[in-house]
Design an enzyme around this catalytic site. Structure first.
Site, PDB file in Angstrom:
ATOM      1  N   ARG A  53       0.841  -1.207   0.000  1.00 19.85           N
ATOM      2  CA  ARG A  53       0.000   0.000   0.000  1.00 19.85           C
ATOM      3  C   ARG A  53       0.874   1.253   0.000  1.00 19.85           C
ATOM      4  O   ARG A  53       0.499   2.295  -0.529  1.00 19.85           O
ATOM      5  CB  ARG A  53      -0.963  -0.010   1.201  1.00 19.85           C
ATOM      6  CG  ARG A  53      -1.758   1.278   1.365  1.00 19.85           C
ATOM      7  CD  ARG A  53      -3.011   1.100   2.215  1.00 19.85           C
ATOM      8  NE  ARG A  53      -2.745   0.440   3.465  1.00 19.85           N
ATOM      9  CZ  ARG A  53      -2.181   1.006   4.542  1.00 19.85           C
ATOM     10  NH1 ARG A  53      -1.826   2.268   4.510  1.00 19.85           N
ATOM     11  NH2 ARG A  53      -1.981   0.309   5.638  1.00 19.85           N
ATOM     12  N   TYR A 111     -15.576  15.706 -16.678  1.00 18.83           N
ATOM     13  CA  TYR A 111     -15.977  14.302 -16.656  1.00 18.83           C
ATOM     14  C   TYR A 111     -17.093  14.185 -15.609  1.00 18.83           C
ATOM     15  O   TYR A 111     -16.969  14.738 -14.500  1.00 18.83           O
ATOM     16  CB  TYR A 111     -14.756  13.472 -16.262  1.00 18.83           C
ATOM     17  CG  TYR A 111     -15.031  12.001 -16.089  1.00 18.83           C
ATOM     18  CD1 TYR A 111     -15.259  11.177 -17.187  1.00 18.83           C
ATOM     19  CD2 TYR A 111     -15.050  11.426 -14.823  1.00 18.83           C
ATOM     20  CE1 TYR A 111     -15.507   9.831 -17.031  1.00 18.83           C
ATOM     21  CE2 TYR A 111     -15.288  10.077 -14.659  1.00 18.83           C
ATOM     22  CZ  TYR A 111     -15.520   9.285 -15.765  1.00 18.83           C
ATOM     23  OH  TYR A 111     -15.762   7.951 -15.604  1.00 18.83           O
ATOM     24  N   ASP A 185      -6.590  17.271 -15.567  1.00 23.60           N
ATOM     25  CA  ASP A 185      -6.888  15.908 -15.987  1.00 23.60           C
ATOM     26  C   ASP A 185      -6.482  15.811 -17.465  1.00 23.60           C
ATOM     27  O   ASP A 185      -7.115  16.409 -18.331  1.00 23.60           O
ATOM     28  CB  ASP A 185      -8.393  15.657 -15.801  1.00 23.60           C
ATOM     29  CG  ASP A 185      -8.810  14.246 -16.176  1.00 23.60           C
ATOM     30  OD1 ASP A 185      -8.099  13.592 -16.958  1.00 23.60           O
ATOM     31  OD2 ASP A 185      -9.875  13.805 -15.696  1.00 23.60           O
ATOM     32  N   LYS A 210      -7.891   4.593 -19.710  1.00 26.70           N
ATOM     33  CA  LYS A 210      -8.233   4.970 -21.082  1.00 26.70           C
ATOM     34  C   LYS A 210      -7.033   4.762 -22.021  1.00 26.70           C
ATOM     35  O   LYS A 210      -6.565   3.658 -22.156  1.00 26.70           O
ATOM     36  CB  LYS A 210      -8.752   6.405 -21.102  1.00 26.70           C
ATOM     37  CG  LYS A 210      -9.755   6.715 -19.972  1.00 26.70           C
ATOM     38  CD  LYS A 210     -11.059   5.946 -20.100  1.00 26.70           C
ATOM     39  CE  LYS A 210     -11.929   5.999 -18.843  1.00 26.70           C
ATOM     40  NZ  LYS A 210     -12.203   7.313 -18.313  1.00 26.70           N
TER      41      LYS A 210
HETATM   42  C1  LIG Z   1     -12.691   7.875 -17.142  1.00 27.94           C
HETATM   43  C2  LIG Z   1     -12.281   9.223 -16.742  1.00 27.94           C
HETATM   44  C3  LIG Z   1     -12.060   9.537 -15.390  1.00 27.94           C
HETATM   45  C4  LIG Z   1     -12.282   8.527 -14.280  1.00 27.94           C
HETATM   46  O1  LIG Z   1     -11.381   7.476 -14.379  1.00 27.94           O
HETATM   47  P1  LIG Z   1     -11.641   5.989 -13.797  1.00 27.94           P
HETATM   48  O2  LIG Z   1     -10.408   5.269 -14.162  1.00 27.94           O
HETATM   49  O3  LIG Z   1     -12.887   5.471 -14.426  1.00 27.94           O
HETATM   50  O4  LIG Z   1     -11.817   6.160 -12.322  1.00 27.94           O
HETATM   51  C5  LIG Z   1     -11.653  10.820 -15.095  1.00 27.94           C
HETATM   52  N1  LIG Z   1     -11.478  11.752 -16.056  1.00 27.94           N
HETATM   53  C6  LIG Z   1     -11.688  11.490 -17.348  1.00 27.94           C
HETATM   54  C7  LIG Z   1     -11.472  12.556 -18.355  1.00 27.94           C
HETATM   55  C8  LIG Z   1     -12.090  10.218 -17.744  1.00 27.94           C
HETATM   56  O5  LIG Z   1     -12.310   9.965 -19.035  1.00 27.94           O
END
Ligand SMILES: *Cc1c(COP(=O)(O)O)cnc(C)c1O
Length: 393
Positions: A53, A111, A185, A210
């Site tokens: 962890r 998001y 992000d 992604k």
């Molecule tokens: C999918 C996504 C998230 C969240 O990510 P997870 O891996 O599903 O927790 C945050 N920001 C964007 C732009 C995303 O496409």
């Protein structure tokens, strides 16, 4: 040694062999040769692993590789801490930054999960947040002037699902003047297309689920920032237990090997698809910032080296037409994710943005007829034929 003891004991490992590929360290803890070593590692005087962890060789190796990619071409040292998901990357970094009484400013078209996190989780915990149009730098400055308690500017560019772009450099300059920390992000772009740290951003987060992983088989996230800020973030990761696991980190590493190749193809396919959709009489609007007509084309060009694999478009006839179109596709898959090698389509108002209030959706161009496409790396002819079948009567 008796039978049951052999069952329990660790098998002899092969430390003399060197694997060509990064191994998965599936071990919750790590042993010390001497008690003094353990003390030094615990106190931070010596590098090493204690408990997964806190850190793990597989996870740390991939986190560091992600930091190297995000900080490519920059001076100085950067950390990369992998988390259990993109959401946990966001919540870990925000928890580490938001002090009692501090406020946050962000955009309305985040998001969907991030909007909910900020409103519900942080809102309930007493953090007030402002959702404003961050493409208007004067508006942002007015807020920062009027509310000196704002300490964090959180944003996404391009944003989901309308691909609006925000001027990273402009926002960071205001953040500096008004003593705010910036968090971006960068999931839609990956560091191959856009490097927010180079424009002055403090922390970059990703849903590695992604494009970075790229094959739709792992859920994880990462936080990247300056080395001097590692400990502040790591404390929250360790104590909230938002760490990644070694297997998902390993999958991300596999995906990263082809990141550059994939992003080139995602971008060129998306460009071709955007041009194709722009010609269709059934389509009233195409959101792709690679198109010269897109309102954010100039901003995108300034900070992205290609325009990425995400686009969205609006069916002139609204919701019914959008649903009919999507049901008629054969090759493209209806799935609520993005960044996989195959083409994925989504109807935001009935899925990702279901819990976002209607007024907020409309204010951000998320209409009933809007379809989001995560353009894959298929042969473009096949993709075009599939979309053609979507328009068939
Ligand atoms: C999918 C996504 C998230 C969240 O990510 P997870 O891996 O599903 O927790 C945050 N920001 C964007 C732009 C995303 O496409």
């Amino acid at each position: 040694m008796k039978f049951s003891t052999i069952c329990v004991k660790q098998p002899k490992d092969h430390l003399t062999t060197k694997p060509h590929q990064l191994p998965i360290y599936a071990s919750s803890s790590f042993v010390f040769d001497k008690i003094e070593d353990g003390i030094e590692i615990f106190t931070g005087d010596k590098k090493g692993h204690v408990y997964s962890r806190y850190g793990n060789p597989t996870i740390d190796a991939v986190g560091q590789k992600l930091a190297e990619l995000e900080s490519f071409g920059l001076e100085g040292e950067y950390f990369g801490l992998m988390t259990s998901s993109g959401m946990s990357a966001i919540s870990t970094v925000l928890s580490s930054l938001l002090r009692p009484g501090a406020k946050l400013i962000t955009q309305g078209n985040l998001y969907g999960g991030t909007t909910e996190l900020i409103k519900k989780v942080y809102g309930n915990a007493g953090t007030e947040s402002y959702f404003v149009d961050l493409s208007d730098l004067n508006l942002l400055e007015n807020y920062l002037k009027k509310h000196p308690e704002i300490s964090v500017i959180y944003f996404e560019t391009p944003s989901n699902p309308t691909l609006d772009c925000l001027d990273i450099q402009g926002i960071c300059a205001l953040a500096k003047t008004y003593d705010c920390v910036t968090v971006v992000d960068n999931t839609f772009c990956t560091p191959y297309l856009q490097k927010p740290l180079s424009f002055g951003v403090d922390y970059v987060i990703h849903s590695t689920t992604k494009y970075l992983s790229g094959h739709g088989n792992s859920i994880a996230g990462v936080i990247v920032g300056k080395e001097e800020n590692r400990n502040g973030v790591w404390q929250y990761l360790k104590l909230n237990g938002t760490n990644c696991n070694p297997f998902d980190a390993w999958l991300v590493n596999n995906g990263l090997k082809t990141l550059a190749l994939r992003m080139d193809k995602h971008s060129s396919n998306a460009m071709s698809l955007a041009r194709y959709l722009s010609q269709k009489p059934e389509v009233s609007k195409v959101n792709y910032n690679g198109l010269e007509t897109h309102p954010f084309h100039e901003v995108a060009k300034k900070q992205m080296c290609q325009f990425g694999g995400m686009l969205s478009f609006e069916m002139k006839e609204g919701k019914e037409a959008a649903i009919k179109f999507m049901n008629q596709l054969k090759l493209s898959t209806l799935a609520p994710t993005l960044g996989d090698v195959d083409t994925l389509i989504l109807h935001p108002v009935t899925s990702s943005h279901l819990n976002v209030p209607k007024e907020m959706c409309l204010a951000n161009g998320i209409t009933d007829g809007l379809i989001r496409v995560s353009v894959g790396i298929e042969d473009f002819e096949d993709l075009k034929n599939d979309f053609e079948s979507g328009f068939a009567i």
